[in-house]
Motif scaffolding. Structure first.
Motif, PDB file in Angstrom:
ATOM      1  N   VAL A   5      49.062   7.144   9.924  1.00  0.00           N
ATOM      2  CA  VAL A   5      49.221   8.454  10.560  1.00  0.00           C
ATOM      3  C   VAL A   5      49.240   8.311  12.079  1.00  0.00           C
ATOM      4  CG1 VAL A   5      48.186  10.737  10.873  1.00  0.00           C
ATOM      5  CG2 VAL A   5      48.165   9.659   8.618  1.00  0.00           C
ATOM      6  N   VAL A   6      48.331   7.497  12.617  1.00  0.00           N
ATOM      7  CA  VAL A   6      48.282   7.281  14.066  1.00  0.00           C
ATOM      8  C   VAL A   6      49.593   6.665  14.561  1.00  0.00           C
ATOM      9  CG1 VAL A   6      47.151   5.976  15.918  1.00  0.00           C
ATOM     10  CG2 VAL A   6      45.773   7.072  14.141  1.00  0.00           C
ATOM     11  N   SER A   7      50.126   5.696  13.827  1.00  0.00           N
ATOM     12  CA  SER A   7      51.400   5.061  14.204  1.00  0.00           C
ATOM     13  C   SER A   7      52.544   6.066  14.150  1.00  0.00           C
ATOM     14  CB  SER A   7      51.699   3.886  13.267  1.00  0.00           C
ATOM     15  OG  SER A   7      50.689   2.909  13.347  1.00  0.00           O
ATOM     16  N   ALA A   8      52.538   6.917  13.113  1.00  0.00           N
ATOM     17  CA  ALA A   8      53.582   7.937  12.982  1.00  0.00           C
ATOM     18  C   ALA A   8      53.525   8.925  14.141  1.00  0.00           C
ATOM     19  CB  ALA A   8      53.431   8.668  11.651  1.00  0.00           C
ATOM     20  N   ALA A 166      56.062  28.079  11.183  1.00  0.00           N
ATOM     21  CA  ALA A 166      56.787  27.228  10.233  1.00  0.00           C
ATOM     22  C   ALA A 166      55.887  26.108   9.710  1.00  0.00           C
ATOM     23  CB  ALA A 166      58.032  26.640  10.905  1.00  0.00           C
ATOM     24  N   THR A 167      55.069  25.541  10.587  1.00  0.00           N
ATOM     25  CA  THR A 167      54.165  24.462  10.190  1.00  0.00           C
ATOM     26  C   THR A 167      53.133  24.959   9.175  1.00  0.00           C
ATOM     27  OG1 THR A 167      54.432  23.418  12.365  1.00  0.00           O
ATOM     28  CG2 THR A 167      52.546  22.724  11.052  1.00  0.00           C
ATOM     29  N   ILE A 168      52.578  26.138   9.422  1.00  0.00           N
ATOM     30  CA  ILE A 168      51.636  26.740   8.473  1.00  0.00           C
ATOM     31  C   ILE A 168      52.327  27.003   7.143  1.00  0.00           C
ATOM     32  CG2 ILE A 168      50.200  28.767   7.994  1.00  0.00           C
ATOM     33  CD1 ILE A 168      49.005  26.995  10.138  1.00  0.00           C
ATOM     34  N   TYR A 169      53.557  27.489   7.198  1.00  0.00           N
ATOM     35  CA  TYR A 169      54.320  27.803   5.986  1.00  0.00           C
ATOM     36  C   TYR A 169      54.579  26.537   5.165  1.00  0.00           C
ATOM     37  CZ  TYR A 169      57.679  30.396   3.112  1.00  0.00           C
ATOM     38  OH  TYR A 169      58.320  31.008   2.066  1.00  0.00           O
ATOM     39  N   ILE A 170      54.908  25.440   5.854  1.00  0.00           N
ATOM     40  CA  ILE A 170      55.132  24.161   5.168  1.00  0.00           C
ATOM     41  C   ILE A 170      53.852  23.693   4.489  1.00  0.00           C
ATOM     42  CG2 ILE A 170      55.553  21.686   5.560  1.00  0.00           C
ATOM     43  CD1 ILE A 170      57.571  22.542   7.740  1.00  0.00           C
ATOM     44  N   TYR A 177      55.983  18.576  -1.474  1.00  0.00           N
ATOM     45  CA  TYR A 177      57.444  18.570  -1.635  1.00  0.00           C
ATOM     46  C   TYR A 177      58.043  17.325  -0.980  1.00  0.00           C
ATOM     47  CZ  TYR A 177      61.913  21.074  -2.290  1.00  0.00           C
ATOM     48  OH  TYR A 177      63.165  21.472  -2.707  1.00  0.00           O
ATOM     49  N   ASP A 178      59.142  16.826  -1.533  1.00  0.00           N
ATOM     50  CA  ASP A 178      59.857  15.684  -0.957  1.00  0.00           C
ATOM     51  C   ASP A 178      60.219  16.003   0.503  1.00  0.00           C
ATOM     52  OD1 ASP A 178      62.074  14.029  -0.084  1.00  0.00           O
ATOM     53  OD2 ASP A 178      62.376  13.446  -2.166  1.00  0.00           O
ATOM     54  N   LYS A 179      59.697  15.207   1.446  1.00  0.00           N
ATOM     55  CA  LYS A 179      59.824  15.543   2.867  1.00  0.00           C
ATOM     56  C   LYS A 179      61.261  15.414   3.392  1.00  0.00           C
ATOM     57  CE  LYS A 179      55.601  16.674   3.163  1.00  0.00           C
ATOM     58  NZ  LYS A 179      55.346  16.672   1.728  1.00  0.00           N
ATOM     59  N   ILE A 180      62.026  14.471   2.853  1.00  0.00           N
ATOM     60  CA  ILE A 180      63.426  14.354   3.282  1.00  0.00           C
ATOM     61  C   ILE A 180      64.222  15.546   2.768  1.00  0.00           C
ATOM     62  CG2 ILE A 180      65.543  12.976   3.131  1.00  0.00           C
ATOM     63  CD1 ILE A 180      63.854  10.485   2.987  1.00  0.00           C
ATOM     64  N   LYS A 181      64.029  15.872   1.524  1.00  0.00           N
ATOM     65  CA  LYS A 181      64.714  17.027   0.923  1.00  0.00           C
ATOM     66  C   LYS A 181      64.333  18.314   1.647  1.00  0.00           C
ATOM     67  CE  LYS A 181      65.253  19.215  -3.639  1.00  0.00           C
ATOM     68  NZ  LYS A 181      64.862  19.104  -5.068  1.00  0.00           N
ATOM     69  N   LEU A 182      63.070  18.461   1.967  1.00  0.00           N
ATOM     70  CA  LEU A 182      62.592  19.630   2.704  1.00  0.00           C
ATOM     71  C   LEU A 182      63.292  19.745   4.052  1.00  0.00           C
ATOM     72  CD1 LEU A 182      60.574  21.977   3.177  1.00  0.00           C
ATOM     73  CD2 LEU A 182      58.954  20.269   4.023  1.00  0.00           C
ATOM     74  N   THR A 183      63.366  18.635   4.779  1.00  0.00           N
ATOM     75  CA  THR A 183      63.973  18.640   6.107  1.00  0.00           C
ATOM     76  C   THR A 183      65.465  18.945   6.028  1.00  0.00           C
ATOM     77  OG1 THR A 183      62.340  16.986   6.776  1.00  0.00           O
ATOM     78  CG2 THR A 183      64.189  17.330   8.257  1.00  0.00           C
ATOM     79  N   ILE A 184      66.142  18.406   5.015  1.00  0.00           N
ATOM     80  CA  ILE A 184      67.580  18.678   4.838  1.00  0.00           C
ATOM     81  C   ILE A 184      67.837  20.178   4.836  1.00  0.00           C
ATOM     82  CG2 ILE A 184      69.494  18.619   3.173  1.00  0.00           C
ATOM     83  CD1 ILE A 184      68.444  15.830   2.300  1.00  0.00           C
ATOM     84  N   TRP A 185      67.116  20.899   3.980  1.00  0.00           N
ATOM     85  CA  TRP A 185      67.427  22.315   3.784  1.00  0.00           C
ATOM     86  C   TRP A 185      66.841  23.201   4.868  1.00  0.00           C
ATOM     87  CZ3 TRP A 185      71.433  23.181   1.049  1.00  0.00           C
ATOM     88  CH2 TRP A 185      71.804  22.250   0.064  1.00  0.00           C
ATOM     89  N   GLN A 186      65.740  22.796   5.479  1.00  0.00           N
ATOM     90  CA  GLN A 186      65.211  23.622   6.561  1.00  0.00           C
ATOM     91  C   GLN A 186      66.122  23.561   7.786  1.00  0.00           C
ATOM     92  OE1 GLN A 186      61.318  21.696   7.417  1.00  0.00           O
ATOM     93  NE2 GLN A 186      62.019  21.435   9.488  1.00  0.00           N
ATOM     94  N   PHE A 230      61.780  15.179  12.352  1.00  0.00           N
ATOM     95  CA  PHE A 230      61.211  16.262  11.563  1.00  0.00           C
ATOM     96  C   PHE A 230      60.716  15.786  10.202  1.00  0.00           C
ATOM     97  CE2 PHE A 230      61.939  20.047  14.136  1.00  0.00           C
ATOM     98  CZ  PHE A 230      60.936  20.872  13.639  1.00  0.00           C
ATOM     99  N   VAL A 231      61.363  14.774   9.629  1.00  0.00           N
ATOM    100  CA  VAL A 231      60.822  14.172   8.404  1.00  0.00           C
ATOM    101  C   VAL A 231      59.438  13.597   8.706  1.00  0.00           C
ATOM    102  CG1 VAL A 231      61.061  12.275   6.746  1.00  0.00           C
ATOM    103  CG2 VAL A 231      63.052  13.661   7.341  1.00  0.00           C
ATOM    104  N   LEU A 232      59.339  12.906   9.846  1.00  0.00           N
ATOM    105  CA  LEU A 232      58.065  12.305  10.254  1.00  0.00           C
ATOM    106  C   LEU A 232      57.005  13.381  10.483  1.00  0.00           C
ATOM    107  CD1 LEU A 232      57.203   9.361  10.737  1.00  0.00           C
ATOM    108  CD2 LEU A 232      57.689   9.691  13.169  1.00  0.00           C
ATOM    109  N   TRP A 233      57.379  14.460  11.170  1.00  0.00           N
ATOM    110  CA  TRP A 233      56.448  15.546  11.456  1.00  0.00           C
ATOM    111  C   TRP A 233      55.981  16.222  10.161  1.00  0.00           C
ATOM    112  CZ3 TRP A 233      52.901  17.634  14.184  1.00  0.00           C
ATOM    113  CH2 TRP A 233      52.609  18.996  14.099  1.00  0.00           C
ATOM    114  N   ASN A 234      56.912  16.495   9.246  1.00  0.00           N
ATOM    115  CA  ASN A 234      56.552  17.121   7.977  1.00  0.00           C
ATOM    116  C   ASN A 234      55.602  16.233   7.174  1.00  0.00           C
ATOM    117  OD1 ASN A 234      58.093  19.412   8.470  1.00  0.00           O
ATOM    118  ND2 ASN A 234      59.908  18.581   7.457  1.00  0.00           N
TER     119      ASN A 234
END
Length: 305
Positions: A5-8, A166-170, A177-186, A230-234
């Motif tokens: 997490v720290v590296s991310a 948006a962060t609270i909603y996520i 949820y799959d983070k790549i899939k989530l980022t695609i559609w958001q 955004f994938v990383l952030w999610n």
């Protein structure tokens, strides 16, 4: 927080810290809303390719469309479109500082909607971070005038609020949820809507879009600074307390100010250094875990047995 997490967080801070000046420059070259919509769509389509290579699901299920549309509206319209409009009138470094009022909103929203209570340690960190932002903004706060720059500054704070929402909603609806899939559609849903609107009101100059330097900047901003980031952030939000995640990236506006000074010649002042020190202190105060005296006594007793 563990080392992953720290590296991310460190990687995300470097990517987003370097991004603000590049976005500011791009807004002087591209039509603003064609730029932001192309950025969002390109980022999403790149992630579609990644998801296809990974042989994972791309299309949402029937019941997932509504929350994804709501999330995309908050991210694309509330965060990105508002920010893009405002950055036409505000310097890149100052824009980053104003958007990163987001952790202040996160602290309050997470307390009420995620049951992530504001303990003394978080409050101290939040106060230090807030004073850091005020220190950086102090020259502007002393000379407030009703003009497009001030309007842009208010819009940037609004952008930070929508990002917090948006962060609270996520966290509430897409924690597993799959983070790549989530980022695609958001990014894709709102990006297409903005693109359609932009085509109606903005002029398309082919020479601007065909310039190799402009294409390279757009590629980095879209693929690395938007899709990958955004994938990383999610993912980070799904791993740790939402407030800790948000305050841990408060060093991004500081990095943005330094990048702005090095690359774009924007000035560094004493206020910036004071603000940077306060923000870093706030991050440390919020993120480190301090054992209580009772816990320490119990540990020492156990060791002596």
């Amino acid at each position: 927080m563990n080392i992953r997490v720290v590296s991310a967080i460190a990687l995300l801070c470097l990517v987003w810290g370097s991004l603000w000046g590049l976005v500011k420059h791009s807004l002087q070259v591209f039509p603003p809303f064609l730029f932001i919509s192309t950025r969002l769509i390109l980022a999403a389509l790149t992630l579609v390719v990644v998801q296809f290579i990974l042989k994972k699901s791309i299309l949402p299920k029937t019941g997932e469309w509504k929350p994804l549309i709501i999330l995309s509206a908050m991210v694309c319209f509330g965060f990105y479109a508002t920010q893009t409009f405002a950055m036409q009138f505000v310097d890149s470094g100052l824009s980053a500082v104003l958007v990163f009022t987001m952790p202040i909103f996160i602290g309050v929203l997470a307390h009420y909607f995620l049951n992530e209570h504001l303990n003394k340690q978080k409050i101290v960190g939040l106060i230090l971070g807030t004073f850091g932002l005020i220190a950086i903004l102090w020259p502007q706060l002393q000379h407030l005038h009703l003009n497009l720059s001030l309007v842009g500054e208010f819009f940037l704070i609004g952008s930070g609020f929508f990002w917090a929402m948006a962060t609270i909603y996520i966290k509430r609806n897409f924690a597993t949820y799959d983070k790549i899939k989530l980022t695609i559609w958001q990014l894709l849903i709102g990006g297409i809507a903005i693109f359609i609107g932009a085509l109606m009101f903005e002029t398309v100059d082919k020479t601007v879009w065909q310039d190799p330097l402009n294409e390279s900047l757009l590629f980095y901003i879209a693929v690395v600074g938007t899709g990958f980031a955004f994938v990383l952030w999610n993912w980070i939000v799904s791993q740790v307390d939402t407030f800790i995640a948000s305050i841990s990236i408060m060093c991004i506006p500081v990095l943005s100010l330094f990048f702005g000074a090095i690359i774009w010649g924007e000035s560094l002042t004493v206020n910036i250094f004071i603000g940077a020190a306060l923000i870093c202190s706030g991050i440390v105060a919020s993120s480190l875990k301090f054992n209580s005296k009772k816990a320490q006594l119990a540990y020492c007793t156990k060791q002596s047995q």
